[in-house]
Design a protein around this motif. Structure first.
Motif, PDB file in Angstrom:
ATOM      1  N   GLU A 116       0.830  -1.210   0.000  1.00 43.36           N
ATOM      2  CA  GLU A 116       0.000   0.000   0.000  1.00 43.36           C
ATOM      3  C   GLU A 116       0.866   1.263   0.000  1.00 43.36           C
ATOM      4  OE1 GLU A 116      -3.442   2.100   2.719  1.00 43.36           O
ATOM      5  OE2 GLU A 116      -3.127  -0.057   2.890  1.00 43.36           O
ATOM      6  N   ARG A 117       1.911   1.260   0.781  1.00 42.55           N
ATOM      7  CA  ARG A 117       2.818   2.412   0.831  1.00 42.55           C
ATOM      8  C   ARG A 117       3.527   2.609  -0.518  1.00 42.55           C
ATOM      9  NH1 ARG A 117       8.116   3.091   4.668  1.00 42.55           N
ATOM     10  NH2 ARG A 117       8.590   5.197   4.013  1.00 42.55           N
ATOM     11  N   ALA A 118       3.954   1.517  -1.142  1.00 44.78           N
ATOM     12  CA  ALA A 118       4.615   1.597  -2.442  1.00 44.78           C
ATOM     13  C   ALA A 118       3.649   2.095  -3.516  1.00 44.78           C
ATOM     14  CB  ALA A 118       5.191   0.240  -2.830  1.00 44.78           C
ATOM     15  N   GLU A 119       2.397   1.642  -3.482  1.00 46.06           N
ATOM     16  CA  GLU A 119       1.405   2.116  -4.450  1.00 46.06           C
ATOM     17  C   GLU A 119       1.140   3.605  -4.271  1.00 46.06           C
ATOM     18  OE1 GLU A 119      -1.154  -2.005  -5.124  1.00 46.06           O
ATOM     19  OE2 GLU A 119      -1.819  -0.565  -3.603  1.00 46.06           O
ATOM     20  N   HIS A 120       1.077   4.057  -3.026  1.00 44.07           N
ATOM     21  CA  HIS A 120       0.854   5.477  -2.754  1.00 44.07           C
ATOM     22  C   HIS A 120       2.059   6.308  -3.222  1.00 44.07           C
ATOM     23  CE1 HIS A 120      -1.476   8.646  -0.981  1.00 44.07           C
ATOM     24  NE2 HIS A 120      -0.451   9.043  -0.252  1.00 44.07           N
ATOM     25  N   ALA A 121       3.259   5.811  -2.991  1.00 42.05           N
ATOM     26  CA  ALA A 121       4.476   6.507  -3.448  1.00 42.05           C
ATOM     27  C   ALA A 121       4.495   6.602  -4.976  1.00 42.05           C
ATOM     28  CB  ALA A 121       5.722   5.794  -2.943  1.00 42.05           C
ATOM     29  N   LEU A 122       4.080   5.532  -5.638  1.00 39.75           N
ATOM     30  CA  LEU A 122       4.021   5.542  -7.098  1.00 39.75           C
ATOM     31  C   LEU A 122       3.001   6.573  -7.586  1.00 39.75           C
ATOM     32  CD1 LEU A 122       4.886   4.404  -9.840  1.00 39.75           C
ATOM     33  CD2 LEU A 122       3.164   2.598  -9.527  1.00 39.75           C
ATOM     34  N   ALA A 123       1.831   6.614  -6.963  1.00 39.51           N
ATOM     35  CA  ALA A 123       0.797   7.575  -7.354  1.00 39.51           C
ATOM     36  C   ALA A 123       1.277   9.017  -7.160  1.00 39.51           C
ATOM     37  CB  ALA A 123      -0.481   7.326  -6.557  1.00 39.51           C
ATOM     38  N   ARG A 124       1.958   9.295  -6.064  1.00 43.10           N
ATOM     39  CA  ARG A 124       2.485  10.651  -5.810  1.00 43.10           C
ATOM     40  C   ARG A 124       3.524  11.034  -6.858  1.00 43.10           C
ATOM     41  NH1 ARG A 124       2.983   8.688  -0.560  1.00 43.10           N
ATOM     42  NH2 ARG A 124       5.235   8.772  -0.781  1.00 43.10           N
ATOM     43  N   SER A 125       4.426  10.111  -7.171  1.00 36.77           N
ATOM     44  CA  SER A 125       5.469  10.433  -8.154  1.00 36.77           C
ATOM     45  C   SER A 125       4.872  10.618  -9.546  1.00 36.77           C
ATOM     46  CB  SER A 125       6.566   9.369  -8.162  1.00 36.77           C
ATOM     47  OG  SER A 125       6.060   8.121  -8.557  1.00 36.77           O
ATOM     48  N   LEU A 126       3.877   9.807  -9.906  1.00 35.85           N
ATOM     49  CA  LEU A 126       3.224   9.959 -11.210  1.00 35.85           C
ATOM     50  C   LEU A 126       2.486  11.294 -11.320  1.00 35.85           C
ATOM     51  CD1 LEU A 126       1.869   6.333 -11.787  1.00 35.85           C
ATOM     52  CD2 LEU A 126       3.725   7.483 -13.030  1.00 35.85           C
ATOM     53  N   LEU A 127       1.861  11.724 -10.230  1.00 32.32           N
ATOM     54  CA  LEU A 127       1.190  13.020 -10.225  1.00 32.32           C
ATOM     55  C   LEU A 127       2.198  14.146 -10.433  1.00 32.32           C
ATOM     56  CD1 LEU A 127      -1.140  14.982  -9.858  1.00 32.32           C
ATOM     57  CD2 LEU A 127      -0.888  14.703  -7.375  1.00 32.32           C
TER      58      LEU A 127
END
Length: 135
Positions: A116-127
């Motif tokens: 979950e933390r990795a998915e959130h980090a990916l979403a933040r970086s993509l944004l």
């Protein structure tokens, strides 16, 4: 043309933007929206997404908004968000490295990885990369 609305973007650390806007567009948790001056009173729950603000001087500002709320009342708009970054302030190399790290973690899927933390980090970086027009 209608008088511009007053728009303020507030995070726990700072007032990120305080000025006038002729229009702004963002994404709520249930879809995209656009707001013009003299809009009816409303509260909107924001998704993690870009926010574009069009100023009366014909300039546009793009922000990375990481959730929060919009309150509209009497041509005054307040956006309260846990984090907001102006596109010109984003470090593109850092966002790219964060994306790569998150993708590597998600591809390994070992028991010690917090998915979950990795998915959130990916979403933040993509944004961040999206508002800087890197993707």
């Amino acid at each position: 043309m209608a008088e511009p609305m007053t728009l303020t973007i507030i995070t726990p650390d700072a007032v990120v933007y305080n000025g006038f806007a002729n229009f702004f567009v963002g994404r709520a948790v249930d879809g995209e929206f656009g707001i013009l001056p003299n809009h009816a009173p409303m509260i909107i729950a924001l998704d993690m997404a870009p926010l574009r603000v069009d100023s009366p001087d014909s300039t546009s500002h793009t922000f990375a908004i990481f959730g929060g709320f919009v309150e509209i009342e009497h041509n005054q708009v307040s956006i309260v968000t846990p984090n907001c970054e102006l596109s010109s302030d984003i470090d593109i190399d850092r966002a790219s490295r964060a994306k790569q790290r998150a993708e590597e973690r998600l591809s390994k899927r070992t028991p010690d990885i917090d998915i979950e933390r990795a998915e959130h980090a990916l979403a933040r970086s993509l944004l961040r990369l999206k508002v800087t027009k890197q993707i």
